[in-house]
Scaffold this motif. Structure first.
Motif, PDB file in Angstrom:
ATOM      1  N   GLY A  56       0.641  -8.657  56.466  1.00 13.25           N
ATOM      2  CA  GLY A  56       0.760  -7.320  57.045  1.00 13.25           C
ATOM      3  C   GLY A  56       1.168  -7.381  58.506  1.00 13.25           C
ATOM      4  N   ALA A  57       0.596  -8.335  59.236  1.00 18.06           N
ATOM      5  CA  ALA A  57       0.967  -8.513  60.643  1.00 18.06           C
ATOM      6  C   ALA A  57       2.417  -8.969  60.768  1.00 18.06           C
ATOM      7  CB  ALA A  57       0.036  -9.518  61.304  1.00 18.06           C
ATOM      8  N   CYS A  62       7.976  -7.486  62.186  1.00 18.53           N
ATOM      9  CA  CYS A  62       9.391  -7.469  61.814  1.00 18.53           C
ATOM     10  C   CYS A  62       9.968  -6.057  61.772  1.00 18.53           C
ATOM     11  CB  CYS A  62       9.604  -8.172  60.472  1.00 18.53           C
ATOM     12  SG  CYS A  62       9.453  -9.960  60.621  1.00 18.53           S
ATOM     13  N   ILE A  63       9.129  -5.067  61.585  1.00 19.34           N
ATOM     14  CA  ILE A  63       9.588  -3.674  61.590  1.00 19.34           C
ATOM     15  C   ILE A  63       9.935  -3.225  63.007  1.00 19.34           C
ATOM     16  CG2 ILE A  63       8.811  -1.297  61.221  1.00 19.34           C
ATOM     17  CD1 ILE A  63       7.264  -2.343  58.768  1.00 19.34           C
ATOM     18  N   ASP A  64       9.285  -3.816  63.997  1.00 16.03           N
ATOM     19  CA  ASP A  64       9.487  -3.445  65.391  1.00 16.03           C
ATOM     20  C   ASP A  64      10.937  -3.688  65.801  1.00 16.03           C
ATOM     21  OD1 ASP A  64       9.501  -3.144  68.150  1.00 16.03           O
ATOM     22  OD2 ASP A  64       7.734  -4.392  68.477  1.00 16.03           O
ATOM     23  N   SER A  65      11.586  -2.658  66.306  1.00 10.85           N
ATOM     24  CA  SER A  65      12.996  -2.770  66.686  1.00 10.85           C
ATOM     25  C   SER A  65      13.215  -3.750  67.843  1.00 10.85           C
ATOM     26  CB  SER A  65      13.555  -1.396  67.060  1.00 10.85           C
ATOM     27  OG  SER A  65      12.831  -0.873  68.158  1.00 10.85           O
ATOM     28  N   GLY A  66      12.162  -4.061  68.588  1.00 12.73           N
ATOM     29  CA  GLY A  66      12.273  -5.011  69.680  1.00 12.73           C
ATOM     30  C   GLY A  66      12.176  -6.469  69.247  1.00 12.73           C
ATOM     31  N   LEU A  73      16.756 -12.001  58.556  1.00  7.07           N
ATOM     32  CA  LEU A  73      15.486 -12.722  58.469  1.00  7.07           C
ATOM     33  C   LEU A  73      14.320 -11.737  58.498  1.00  7.07           C
ATOM     34  CD1 LEU A  73      13.810 -15.289  58.352  1.00  7.07           C
ATOM     35  CD2 LEU A  73      14.107 -15.511  60.840  1.00  7.07           C
ATOM     36  N   ARG A  74      14.387 -10.761  59.396  1.00  7.98           N
ATOM     37  CA  ARG A  74      13.341  -9.738  59.457  1.00  7.98           C
ATOM     38  C   ARG A  74      13.231  -8.995  58.130  1.00  7.98           C
ATOM     39  NH1 ARG A  74      15.203  -6.386  64.340  1.00  7.98           N
ATOM     40  NH2 ARG A  74      13.769  -4.907  63.414  1.00  7.98           N
ATOM     41  N   ALA A  75      14.362  -8.633  57.543  1.00  5.96           N
ATOM     42  CA  ALA A  75      14.355  -7.921  56.264  1.00  5.96           C
ATOM     43  C   ALA A  75      13.740  -8.792  55.173  1.00  5.96           C
ATOM     44  CB  ALA A  75      15.776  -7.503  55.885  1.00  5.96           C
ATOM     45  N   GLY A  76      14.043 -10.088  55.182  1.00  5.48           N
ATOM     46  CA  GLY A  76      13.477 -10.997  54.188  1.00  5.48           C
ATOM     47  C   GLY A  76      11.970 -11.122  54.330  1.00  5.48           C
TER      48      GLY A  76
END
Length: 123
Positions: A56-57, A62-66, A73-76
């Motif tokens: 969850g963390a 990874c959802i954070d736009s920053g 990679l974030r999407a994966g």
């Protein structure tokens, strides 16, 4: 006194990837120990909850736009986090085993180890 020195050194030397690797190693070891102790279903709640919290963390970060990680990679990682959440529910209700969660964590640990120069996880 020596414990404080160790903690200070670890804080200075720790990188985000090494921290992620250590955390993933700990939660994976907890799940393996629970499985090897013969626990199933709801008996695995403590180990599964901690793993779910970690994922969850990771998902939230990874959802954070920053976040500086590449978009793919974030999407994966987000996709894996969602899968972990769904699969955890199946394990908790006795409809599947914890083995796939352990395997996913091990795969992530291998990737983190390759980035850090750490030895690959065994077992």
């Amino acid at each position: 006194m020596s414990v404080n020195a160790y903690v200070r050194t670890q804080k200075v030397a720790a990188t985000p990837r090494s921290t992620e690797f250590r955390l993933m190693s700990e939660v994976t070891a907890d799940m393996i120990a629970a499985r090897d102790a013969g626990l199933t279903g709801a008996q695995l709640a403590d180990a599964l909850h901690r793993n779910r919290q970690v994922w969850g963390a990771f998902t939230t970060l990874c959802i954070d736009s920053g976040n500086a990680l590449p978009h793919e990679l974030r999407a994966g990682i987000i996709s894996l986090g969602l899968w972990v959440d769904r699969h955890t529910s199946l394990v908790m209700t006795g409809r599947d085993t914890i083995d796939e969660l352990i395997n996913v964590n091990r795969t992530v640990m291998i990737g983190l180890a390759n980035e850090n120069g750490n030895p690959a996880p065994v077992g």
